[in-house]
Design a protein around this motif. Structure first.
Motif, PDB file in Angstrom:
ATOM      1  N   LEU A 205      32.330 -14.902  30.320  1.00  0.00           N
ATOM      2  CA  LEU A 205      31.839 -13.548  30.756  1.00  0.00           C
ATOM      3  C   LEU A 205      30.369 -13.820  30.824  1.00  0.00           C
ATOM      4  O   LEU A 205      29.776 -14.025  29.777  1.00  0.00           O
ATOM      5  CB  LEU A 205      32.374 -12.516  29.903  1.00  0.00           C
ATOM      6  N   PRO A 206      29.683 -13.423  31.834  1.00  0.00           N
ATOM      7  CA  PRO A 206      28.320 -13.692  32.152  1.00  0.00           C
ATOM      8  C   PRO A 206      27.328 -12.675  31.297  1.00  0.00           C
ATOM      9  O   PRO A 206      28.013 -11.705  30.930  1.00  0.00           O
ATOM     10  CB  PRO A 206      27.771 -13.520  33.610  1.00  0.00           C
ATOM     11  N   GLU A 207      26.142 -12.652  31.160  1.00  0.00           N
ATOM     12  CA  GLU A 207      25.344 -12.092  30.749  1.00  0.00           C
ATOM     13  C   GLU A 207      25.274 -10.761  31.614  1.00  0.00           C
ATOM     14  O   GLU A 207      25.241 -10.767  32.865  1.00  0.00           O
ATOM     15  CB  GLU A 207      23.716 -12.572  30.705  1.00  0.00           C
ATOM     16  N   GLY A 208      25.361  -9.625  30.785  1.00  0.00           N
ATOM     17  CA  GLY A 208      25.263  -8.099  31.467  1.00  0.00           C
ATOM     18  C   GLY A 208      26.593  -7.974  32.198  1.00  0.00           C
ATOM     19  O   GLY A 208      26.706  -6.912  33.183  1.00  0.00           O
ATOM     20  N   ALA A 209      27.701  -8.441  31.990  1.00  0.00           N
ATOM     21  CA  ALA A 209      29.088  -8.233  32.493  1.00  0.00           C
ATOM     22  C   ALA A 209      29.299  -6.861  32.360  1.00  0.00           C
ATOM     23  O   ALA A 209      29.187  -6.406  31.237  1.00  0.00           O
ATOM     24  CB  ALA A 209      29.951  -9.231  32.135  1.00  0.00           C
ATOM     25  N   THR A 210      30.336  -6.339  33.135  1.00  0.00           N
ATOM     26  CA  THR A 210      30.713  -4.914  33.169  1.00  0.00           C
ATOM     27  C   THR A 210      32.070  -4.990  32.636  1.00  0.00           C
ATOM     28  O   THR A 210      33.060  -5.448  33.217  1.00  0.00           O
ATOM     29  CB  THR A 210      30.770  -4.102  34.386  1.00  0.00           C
TER      30      THR A 210
ATOM     31  N   PRO B 165      25.081  -9.174  22.052  1.00  0.00           N
ATOM     32  CA  PRO B 165      24.224 -10.650  22.387  1.00  0.00           C
ATOM     33  C   PRO B 165      24.053 -10.787  23.877  1.00  0.00           C
ATOM     34  O   PRO B 165      23.067 -11.140  24.591  1.00  0.00           O
ATOM     35  CB  PRO B 165      25.039 -11.430  21.685  1.00  0.00           C
ATOM     36  N   LYS B 166      25.153 -10.466  24.639  1.00  0.00           N
ATOM     37  CA  LYS B 166      25.158 -10.805  25.803  1.00  0.00           C
ATOM     38  C   LYS B 166      24.943  -9.561  26.801  1.00  0.00           C
ATOM     39  O   LYS B 166      25.035  -9.584  28.068  1.00  0.00           O
ATOM     40  CB  LYS B 166      26.307 -11.336  26.406  1.00  0.00           C
ATOM     41  N   ASN B 167      24.503  -8.348  26.095  1.00  0.00           N
ATOM     42  CA  ASN B 167      24.105  -7.240  27.034  1.00  0.00           C
ATOM     43  C   ASN B 167      25.354  -6.579  27.799  1.00  0.00           C
ATOM     44  O   ASN B 167      24.969  -6.154  29.119  1.00  0.00           O
ATOM     45  CB  ASN B 167      23.053  -7.511  27.827  1.00  0.00           C
TER      46      ASN B 167
END
Length: 273
Positions: free
Chosen positions: A131-136, A178-180
């Motif tokens: 899952l990427p940074e800022g994922a919903t 951490p990954k917002n």
């Protein structure tokens, strides 16, 4: 002899009258049983499937089970509180308790039926690490399921919640992310639709299974078996101990229901009895 014969005839007539009266009472009792109707509100399979199994069994007990299928996760409790139905079957106890607190009602658990394994699902990613940074991440918008969803991620170290909040957490209780990740709160019945739009969705098998998803094969992570979240038959305090409700609970925990869950839903919906 004539007197004795007369007394015997009178006795026979009395006994015949008693027998006839008992037959009438038995017939009346049977009629009363046939007239009992029990209305139960529910939402989707396997909840409605289980009620259909119980319906066949209750018919033999003289109880007509009327299944009222509603369209959202608020109506079943509103209908039960208003005495429009006699029970409902769609929720876990923390959700019921939240409803009681907000509405001043006295709904009570009757019998836990099955554990619906909560899991995180994604259409585009195979692991939480992907899952990427800022994922919903889409989660249900009622307080108990918000807390439950966040607790899964907290338990796995994906986010960190304030100490002690547990399943009562809100987004305001997130102290480390951490990954917002962004958490989008939607109606429970909208979770399956969010599978196409969000990066991940946290939901029960009832909404995952129609998408062809199972906890073991497709979930990025899952919740353990927590008894407080078992899908439970719920009634009101004024009727929970009634004979009809208790017979319904017995039918919903029958070997037939257990076999159905194990054969048709396997890992998705595990019997809680």
């Amino acid at each position: 002899m004539k007197k004795i014969w007369t007394l015997m005839m009178v006795l026979l007539l009395v006994l015949a009258g008693c027998a006839e009266e008992q037959e009438k009472e038995a017939s009346s009792d049977q009629t009363d049983k046939e007239e009992v109707t029990l209305k139960v509100a529910s939402l989707i399979p396997p909840m409605t499937d289980i009620l259909e199994i119980a319906k066949k069994q209750l018919k033999e007990e003289g109880i007509n089970l009327e299944i009222v299928v509603l369209s959202d996760n608020v109506q079943p409790n509103n209908a039960l509180a208003a005495k429009e139905v006699d029970a409902n079957f769609f929720q876990h106890v923390p959700y019921m308790e939240e409803y009681n607190e907000e509405n001043g009602t006295d709904l009570v658990p009757v019998q836990p039926i099955y554990h619906a394994i909560y899991g995180v699902y994604s259409k585009n990613y195979k692991t939480m690490e992907e899952l990427p940074e800022g994922a919903t991440i889409a989660i249900a918008n009622d307080p108990t399921n918000i807390g439950r969803s966040l607790a899964i991620l907290d338990n796995e170290g994906i986010i960190k919640l304030k100490d002690g909040v547990g399943i009562h957490a809100t987004q305001a209780d997130i102290i480390e992310n951490p990954k917002n990740y962004k958490f989008e709160e939607v109606d429970l019945l909208m979770l399956a639709r969010m599978y196409d739009d969000a990066d991940a969705v946290i939901m029960t098998p009832a909404y995952a299974q129609p998408l062809g998803l199972t906890p073991k094969s497709d979930a990025l992570l899952t919740e353990g078996l927590e008894s407080e979240f078992a899908i439970t038959l719920v009634a009101r305090s004024d009727n929970a101990d009634s004979e009809a409700i208790q017979k319904l609970a017995e039918s919903m925990t029958s070997p037939e229901v257990k076999k159905f869950l194990e054969e048709e839903y396997g890992e998705n919906s595990i019997p809680a009895f």
